[in-house]
Design a protein around this motif. Sequence first.
Motif, PDB file in Angstrom:
ATOM      1  N   PHE A 148      51.760  51.236  55.564  1.00 26.89           N
ATOM      2  CA  PHE A 148      52.432  52.514  55.828  1.00 26.89           C
ATOM      3  C   PHE A 148      51.985  53.122  57.150  1.00 26.89           C
ATOM      4  CE2 PHE A 148      53.572  52.501  51.305  1.00 26.89           C
ATOM      5  CZ  PHE A 148      54.874  52.967  51.381  1.00 26.89           C
ATOM      6  N   ILE A 149      50.687  53.047  57.443  1.00 27.84           N
ATOM      7  CA  ILE A 149      50.179  53.574  58.706  1.00 27.84           C
ATOM      8  C   ILE A 149      50.787  52.812  59.881  1.00 27.84           C
ATOM      9  CG2 ILE A 149      48.120  53.790  60.163  1.00 27.84           C
ATOM     10  CD1 ILE A 149      46.512  54.277  57.603  1.00 27.84           C
ATOM     11  N   PHE A 150      50.780  51.495  59.765  1.00 27.44           N
ATOM     12  CA  PHE A 150      51.263  50.634  60.839  1.00 27.44           C
ATOM     13  C   PHE A 150      52.753  50.837  61.077  1.00 27.44           C
ATOM     14  CE2 PHE A 150      51.572  46.347  62.911  1.00 27.44           C
ATOM     15  CZ  PHE A 150      50.572  46.554  63.837  1.00 27.44           C
ATOM     16  N   ALA A 151      53.528  50.807  59.989  1.00 29.27           N
ATOM     17  CA  ALA A 151      54.977  50.976  60.117  1.00 29.27           C
ATOM     18  C   ALA A 151      55.314  52.386  60.593  1.00 29.27           C
ATOM     19  CB  ALA A 151      55.657  50.683  58.783  1.00 29.27           C
ATOM     20  N   GLY A 152      54.585  53.377  60.077  1.00 28.12           N
ATOM     21  CA  GLY A 152      54.838  54.760  60.477  1.00 28.12           C
ATOM     22  C   GLY A 152      54.591  54.975  61.953  1.00 28.12           C
ATOM     23  N   ALA A 153      53.520  54.384  62.479  1.00 27.41           N
ATOM     24  CA  ALA A 153      53.218  54.505  63.904  1.00 27.41           C
ATOM     25  C   ALA A 153      54.338  53.910  64.745  1.00 27.41           C
ATOM     26  CB  ALA A 153      51.893  53.811  64.209  1.00 27.41           C
ATOM     27  N   PHE A 154      54.913  52.808  64.274  1.00 28.29           N
ATOM     28  CA  PHE A 154      55.972  52.168  65.051  1.00 28.29           C
ATOM     29  C   PHE A 154      57.303  52.896  64.921  1.00 28.29           C
ATOM     30  CE2 PHE A 154      53.006  48.778  65.690  1.00 28.29           C
ATOM     31  CZ  PHE A 154      53.396  48.236  66.899  1.00 28.29           C
ATOM     32  N   ALA A 197      50.007  45.012  56.674  1.00 27.46           N
ATOM     33  CA  ALA A 197      49.405  44.799  55.349  1.00 27.46           C
ATOM     34  C   ALA A 197      48.544  43.542  55.321  1.00 27.46           C
ATOM     35  CB  ALA A 197      50.505  44.703  54.292  1.00 27.46           C
ATOM     36  N   VAL A 198      49.051  42.461  55.897  1.00 28.95           N
ATOM     37  CA  VAL A 198      48.356  41.170  55.825  1.00 28.95           C
ATOM     38  C   VAL A 198      47.201  41.087  56.832  1.00 28.95           C
ATOM     39  CG1 VAL A 198      48.596  38.670  56.111  1.00 28.95           C
ATOM     40  CG2 VAL A 198      50.394  39.978  54.950  1.00 28.95           C
ATOM     41  N   LEU A 199      47.412  41.578  58.045  1.00 30.47           N
ATOM     42  CA  LEU A 199      46.417  41.427  59.096  1.00 30.47           C
ATOM     43  C   LEU A 199      45.477  42.616  59.229  1.00 30.47           C
ATOM     44  CD1 LEU A 199      48.555  39.861  62.001  1.00 30.47           C
ATOM     45  CD2 LEU A 199      47.102  38.674  60.338  1.00 30.47           C
ATOM     46  N   GLY A 200      45.924  43.805  58.785  1.00 29.02           N
ATOM     47  CA  GLY A 200      45.160  45.013  59.061  1.00 29.02           C
ATOM     48  C   GLY A 200      45.601  45.625  60.382  1.00 29.02           C
ATOM     49  N   ILE A 201      45.095  46.812  60.686  1.00 32.40           N
ATOM     50  CA  ILE A 201      45.563  47.558  61.850  1.00 32.40           C
ATOM     51  C   ILE A 201      45.230  46.864  63.169  1.00 32.40           C
ATOM     52  CG2 ILE A 201      45.460  49.753  63.086  1.00 32.40           C
ATOM     53  CD1 ILE A 201      46.794  49.968  60.378  1.00 32.40           C
ATOM     54  N   LYS A 202      43.958  46.502  63.376  1.00 26.50           N
ATOM     55  CA  LYS A 202      43.547  45.938  64.669  1.00 26.50           C
ATOM     56  C   LYS A 202      44.227  44.605  64.957  1.00 26.50           C
ATOM     57  CE  LYS A 202      39.001  48.146  64.931  1.00 26.50           C
ATOM     58  NZ  LYS A 202      37.535  47.915  65.006  1.00 26.50           N
ATOM     59  N   ALA A 203      44.167  43.686  63.990  1.00 26.95           N
ATOM     60  CA  ALA A 203      44.792  42.378  64.198  1.00 26.95           C
ATOM     61  C   ALA A 203      46.310  42.523  64.278  1.00 26.95           C
ATOM     62  CB  ALA A 203      44.413  41.425  63.065  1.00 26.95           C
ATOM     63  N   GLY A 204      46.861  43.491  63.550  1.00 25.42           N
ATOM     64  CA  GLY A 204      48.299  43.734  63.591  1.00 25.42           C
ATOM     65  C   GLY A 204      48.760  44.163  64.975  1.00 25.42           C
ATOM     66  N   ILE A 205      47.950  45.000  65.638  1.00 23.07           N
ATOM     67  CA  ILE A 205      48.276  45.431  66.998  1.00 23.07           C
ATOM     68  C   ILE A 205      48.310  44.231  67.945  1.00 23.07           C
ATOM     69  CG2 ILE A 205      47.395  46.727  68.992  1.00 23.07           C
ATOM     70  CD1 ILE A 205      46.381  48.820  66.971  1.00 23.07           C
TER      71      ILE A 205
END
Length: 254
Positions: A148-154, A197-205
């Motif tokens: 949710f954090i990741f998608a919301g930021a995007f 969700a799978v990678l986490g915030i840092k790796a997702g970035i």
Amino acid sequence: MELFSIFLIGVIIGSFLNVVIIRVPKGESIITPRSHCTSCDKTIPWYHNIPIISYIILAGKCKYCGEKYSINYFLVEVLSGIIALSLFFKLGFSLEYFFILALFYTLLVLSFIDLNYKAVPDWILLLVLVLGFFCVYDDFLDSIKDAFIFAGAFVILDFFITFYIQNIKSKILKDKTLETQKALGEGDLPIIAVIGAVLGIKAGIIAIFLAALFAIIPSIYNSVKKNEKETAFIPYLSLGFFVEYIFQISKVIL
């Protein structure tokens, strides 16, 4: 022998994924009829339908009418084998292996549908979400939060970039077609959520950064050679996701 078997099974699955990629957007059954040439409609016998080998022997053409097949058939089969083998090297045979394999195979299907149609079926996007959360069953709540954090930021980033494209870039270039263009497609956000969700915030970035890098040259090519304003982004999101998942580049640079 074990590694070859894994690659071979992956290639065979890739042959089935080709059927899904071709037929699902057209609303056709993936079971019947048997594989046939889309030009002359001749049924393709099994010995002309051996994954990878038949494409090479027949030089990518129909045996009966000479119609050239898309290179995508060959690429999907090879990539399916590579995905199966790469994930095996990383995870071995485990429950996680089969969940993540199913996820990347679904992303492979979405990627080639997006390349062909610049749109993807909603139910396959939903399947990606479900599989993504199955992949993080051991840390479900934290992964939901990251998604949710990741998608919301995007979503916020998409708003600002879209505003720039529609209101500033369109006026600078005097191109009215940009006034309705969006930075991210509707199908991109569910995949971004799964990446988080799978990678986490840092790796997702890092995965998103890689996706943007991978998309630069095709985007420029499409704009210059094909005069296409929109570039399918799901293939590059999927590639960035896969590269980061396998190689964990974020652990080296962060």
